[in-house]
Design an enzyme around this catalytic site. Structure first.
Site, PDB file in Angstrom:
ATOM      1  N   ASP A 297       0.826  -1.205   0.000  1.00 30.41           N
ATOM      2  CA  ASP A 297       0.000   0.000   0.000  1.00 30.41           C
ATOM      3  C   ASP A 297       0.865   1.262   0.000  1.00 30.41           C
ATOM      4  O   ASP A 297       1.855   1.345   0.733  1.00 30.41           O
ATOM      5  CB  ASP A 297      -0.871  -0.029   1.266  1.00 30.41           C
ATOM      6  CG  ASP A 297      -1.780   1.169   1.372  1.00 30.41           C
ATOM      7  OD1 ASP A 297      -2.579   1.369   0.452  1.00 30.41           O
ATOM      8  OD2 ASP A 297      -1.687   1.903   2.369  1.00 30.41           O
ATOM      9  N   GLU A 339       1.135  -0.532  -5.225  1.00 34.24           N
ATOM     10  CA  GLU A 339       0.057   0.441  -5.359  1.00 34.24           C
ATOM     11  C   GLU A 339       0.694   1.826  -5.435  1.00 34.24           C
ATOM     12  O   GLU A 339       0.920   2.500  -4.437  1.00 34.24           O
ATOM     13  CB  GLU A 339      -0.920   0.385  -4.176  1.00 34.24           C
ATOM     14  CG  GLU A 339      -2.181   1.199  -4.426  1.00 34.24           C
ATOM     15  CD  GLU A 339      -2.377   2.433  -3.534  1.00 34.24           C
ATOM     16  OE1 GLU A 339      -3.296   3.224  -3.802  1.00 34.24           O
ATOM     17  OE2 GLU A 339      -1.609   2.609  -2.570  1.00 34.24           O
TER      18      GLU A 339
HETATM   19  C1  GLC Z   1      -4.017   3.457  -0.251  1.00 39.30           C
HETATM   20  C2  GLC Z   1      -5.421   2.926  -0.172  1.00 39.30           C
HETATM   21  C3  GLC Z   1      -6.333   4.005   0.249  1.00 39.30           C
HETATM   22  C4  GLC Z   1      -5.873   4.547   1.572  1.00 39.30           C
HETATM   23  C5  GLC Z   1      -4.414   4.968   1.514  1.00 39.30           C
HETATM   24  C6  GLC Z   1      -3.860   5.173   2.882  1.00 39.30           C
HETATM   25  O1  GLC Z   1      -3.886   4.437  -1.208  1.00 39.30           O
HETATM   26  O2  GLC Z   1      -5.801   2.383  -1.410  1.00 39.30           O
HETATM   27  O3  GLC Z   1      -7.651   3.548   0.340  1.00 39.30           O
HETATM   28  O4  GLC Z   1      -6.656   5.659   1.898  1.00 39.30           O
HETATM   29  O5  GLC Z   1      -3.610   3.968   0.958  1.00 39.30           O
HETATM   30  O6  GLC Z   1      -3.587   3.925   3.482  1.00 39.30           O
HETATM   31  C1  GLC Z   2      -3.179   9.325  -3.290  1.00 40.51           C
HETATM   32  C2  GLC Z   2      -2.110   8.323  -3.187  1.00 40.51           C
HETATM   33  C3  GLC Z   2      -2.597   6.948  -3.468  1.00 40.51           C
HETATM   34  C4  GLC Z   2      -3.896   6.662  -2.747  1.00 40.51           C
HETATM   35  C5  GLC Z   2      -4.891   7.747  -2.905  1.00 40.51           C
HETATM   36  C6  GLC Z   2      -6.059   7.494  -2.017  1.00 40.51           C
HETATM   37  O1  GLC Z   2      -3.537   9.489  -4.611  1.00 40.51           O
HETATM   38  O2  GLC Z   2      -1.079   8.613  -4.104  1.00 40.51           O
HETATM   39  O3  GLC Z   2      -1.626   6.045  -3.048  1.00 40.51           O
HETATM   40  O4  GLC Z   2      -4.477   5.527  -3.284  1.00 40.51           O
HETATM   41  O5  GLC Z   2      -4.309   8.968  -2.546  1.00 40.51           O
HETATM   42  O6  GLC Z   2      -7.109   8.307  -2.418  1.00 40.51           O
END
Ligand code: GLC
Ligand code: GLC
Length: 650
Positions: A297, A339
């Site tokens: 993540d 991600e």
């Molecule tokens: C990732 C997840 C998102 C979350 C963020 C913080 O981007 O997909 O849902 O808010 O991480 O953990």
């Molecule tokens: C930002 C982060 C991504 C996350 C997202 C959550 O775009 O780069 O990692 O999924 O916020 O909304």
């Protein structure tokens, strides 16, 4: 590449460390001699690499050797704890490392509670997963998290405990086995950029324990936070400005904690090797529950350095590579999925057999929605032509929706080369998906609208963004038909483009936005909950009925899934763009193992023509129709039906 000097250093370190390990682990070794030998073999193979990375990250610490030894002991302990069936899986995967590139692969993602109440409920849905054809199931964060707001589980209070309402760790590991028997790999998140502020490490920091003072990044005054913030982007500006949160009970006069996301999500400090070691243990613990793919993540944020924007830094890559080396040693079956929802140049930097073998493909996702809105395929075609090819031992995870918002992460330079101004175009896309642009069929909501920068992202389910909500409520059968075609069209692309297609469960029956999140105090401030509804099993019951909306979407999707699974051309990811000479039609060729398929995706609501000359040039007339409503004419122009997904091949 590991240099000669590092090679020598790593050799000497291992020579010194192995006898110490043998002493420390005498009992486990005598109980599992074969296991130990296998472990030593892997250590010998991967230690030079791990050493190189770890030395690069932590070599300047006075206590480097202490942490290195501590890490090796953890690796050995985790290996000894690894069950026999998982060790067999390790061997099978090592013998067939590209298993995930098969056209049989199909991913699904859901929340445990929203889809099936709890882990036992998920188990009872295995027959459904098989019916759908899944071979990969991502369960959204299911670990212990604070009550109330917890960012959908992305604030983890313990990586070793399941969130009590969902079940227990024993149930998770038994579920992983049953899934595996059904041919489905379990995927879970490693939320490793931050923990919740209720994690034991945070609690110990709050209690003033010295060893935990540098598990997070905490500052007694604004001096350093101010200096850092000069270069930082705001990620959740609705929630708090900047990247830090003030906690009055820290230190004597309070302290500022680095919180990239919510205030209750505290960023870990990977400059501290103890943090790396403890997280490596957590990761291997999950691997030993039978988790086959770890979704890493928020990879972009894990390393911070003053004077930079603290995203995608070189040491972030080193860290992930070091975690990957750890996995190769103690849980070789496990793969990493990155991600990184960032600029496409940065997304690809995480993709490598030695880093993340899998990666979300946020560019394809965003550009599919771009084409749906503009009815034009130029950006999409360009991206597939220039950015689709990645290392041959890796794969994209292609999706149209997930639990998060849609961000318009295409490259401004790419857009400019087609005469498109990125800033203006993003504004148009936001207006379109918010339903404000005249004639828009979309019903999306804004997420993290930032008045300072004009930035905004979009929430909404696939069906609501594709026009089904508006069509059902305000328009009628014709519009419903078009919306369903749009949903199938974009799923058609992710199912055939190469890599692992990932379905956000609920989308397969055309689930619409759910506005009731506004009544829930834990969710009301986060519009992403509009596309995270509870699964409606009464609606699912209609999925085989071609007369109802759910059935039309589901059966349409089933056809596309069968298309993928029946044709080997969809394995791997070799893809060539076919210049369709029509701005509304995306055309590409997929090839694998001597098989070929050609795809024509018409993104407009009107008929589109492909010239006979092109069909001739690519020998389309000789091919059979594998999918679609248009038909290949004899030696004439091809008339593509509105929003048709036509596939020809052998
Ligand atoms: C990732 C997840 C998102 C979350 C963020 C913080 O981007 O997909 O849902 O808010 O991480 O953990
Ligand atoms: C930002 C982060 C991504 C996350 C997202 C959550 O775009 O780069 O990692 O999924 O916020 O909304």
């Amino acid at each position: 590449m590991v240099t000669v000097d590092v090679e020598r250093k790593s050799k000497r370190s291992l020579q010194r460390l192995l006898p110490r390990l043998e002493k420390e682990l005498t009992d486990s070794i005598s109980a599992d001699l074969n296991g130990w030998q296998e472990f030593v073999e892997r250590i010998r193979k991967y230690f030079p690499l791990l050493f190189d990375l770890y030395f690069g990250l932590y070599g300047n610490r006075y206590d480097f050797f202490f942490h290195l030894e501590d890490l090796l002991i953890s690796l050995a302990r985790s290996w000894f704890a690894r069950a026999t069936d998982l060790r067999e899986l390790d061997k099978a995967r090592e013998a067939n490392p590209l298993w995930f590139q098969s056209n049989q692969m199909l991913g699904g993602v859901c929340y445990v509670d929203l889809f099936a109440e709890n882990l036992e409920g998920v188990k009872s849905k295995i027959p459904y997963f098989k019916e759908l054809g899944l071979t990969y199931l991502h369960l959204m964060p299911l670990f212990k998290a604070p009550e109330g707001e917890n960012d959908g589980g992305y604030a983890v209070s313990s990586y070793r405990e399941v969130h009590p309402p969902l079940g227990t760790m024993e149930q998770l590991s038994s579920l992983s086995r049953e899934l595996r028997q059904a041919g489905i790999s379990l995927v879970v998140d490693l939320v490793f950029n931050h923990t919740s502020d209720e994690h034991i490490w945070a609690e110990r920091l709050k209690a003033g324990e010295e060893d935990y003072a540098d598990f997070y990044r905490v500052f007694p005054s604004r001096e350093l936070p101010d200096a850092y913030e000069r270069n930082l982007r705001e990620i959740f500006p609705d929630e708090h400005a900047g990247a830090f949160t003030f906690f009055p009970n820290l230190f004597r006069n309070g302290g500022w904690v680095w919180t990239t996301f919510h205030s209750y999500q505290w960023d870990l400090n990977y400059a501290n090797p103890a943090v790396f070691n403890r997280m490596a243990e957590e990761m291997l613990f999950l691997a030993n529950q039978g988790v086959e793919v770890i979704r890493l993540d928020a990879v972009a944020f894990i390393w911070k350095e003053m004077g930079t924007n603290c995203e995608n830094l070189p040491n972030a890559h080193k860290l992930i590579q070091a975690f990957n080396a750890v996995a190769r040693i103690s849980a070789p079956a496990m793969l990493f999925k990155s991600e990184a929802i960032v600029h496409p140049d940065d997304v690809v930097k995480y993709i490598d057999p030695g880093e993340c073998q899998l990666s979300y493909n946020p560019l394809l996702m965003a550009l599919l929605w771009n084409s749906v809105a503009t009815r034009k395929v130029r950006l999409l075609s360009q991206a597939l032509a220039t950015r689709h090819t990645i290392h041959p031992e890796t794969a994209w995870v292609n999706y149209v929706r997930v639990h998060d918002d849609i961000g318009w992460t295409f490259s401004d330079e790419d857009a400019a080369s087609l005469g498109v101004n990125g800033y203006d175009h993003r504004r148009f896309l936001n207006e379109f998906y918010l339903g404000r642009f005249e004639g828009s069929f979309a019903r999306g909501l804004p997420f993290q609208e930032n008045p300072k920068t004009g930035d905004c992202r979009i929430s909404g389910t696939c069906a609501s963004l594709a026009g089904l909500e508006k069509a059902l409520n305000e328009e009628g059968p014709n519009a419903v038909e078009l919306a369903i075609r749009r949903i199938l069209l974009i799923h058609g692309v992710i199912l055939t483009a190469g890599g692992i297609p990932l379905i956000y469960l609920g989308d397969e029956i055309g689930t619409l936005n759910d506005y009731t999140y506004r009544d829930d105090p834990a969710h009301e401030r986060d519009s992403r909950w509009v596309h995270r509804p509870r699964a409606d099993w009464e609606k699912y019951a209609g999925r085989h009925d071609p007369a109802c909306m759910e059935g039309r979407v589901y059966l349409g999707l089933q056809n596309l899934i069968a298309l993928r699974k029946d044709h080997e051309a969809f394995s791997g990811s070799e893809l060539d763009i076919l210049p369709s000479e029509n701005d509304h039609v995306l055309a590409f060729i997929r090839k694998h193992a001597g098989q070929r398929a050609v795809i024509f995706a018409n993104f407009s609501e009107s008929q589109q023509t492909i010239a006979a000359r092109i069909l001739d040039q690519y020998s389309i007339y000789d091919e059979a129709t594998l999918h679609g409503i248009s038909s290949i004419p004899g030696q004439k122009d091809l008339e593509l039906e509105p929003l048709d997904f036509l596939v020809v091949g052998t």
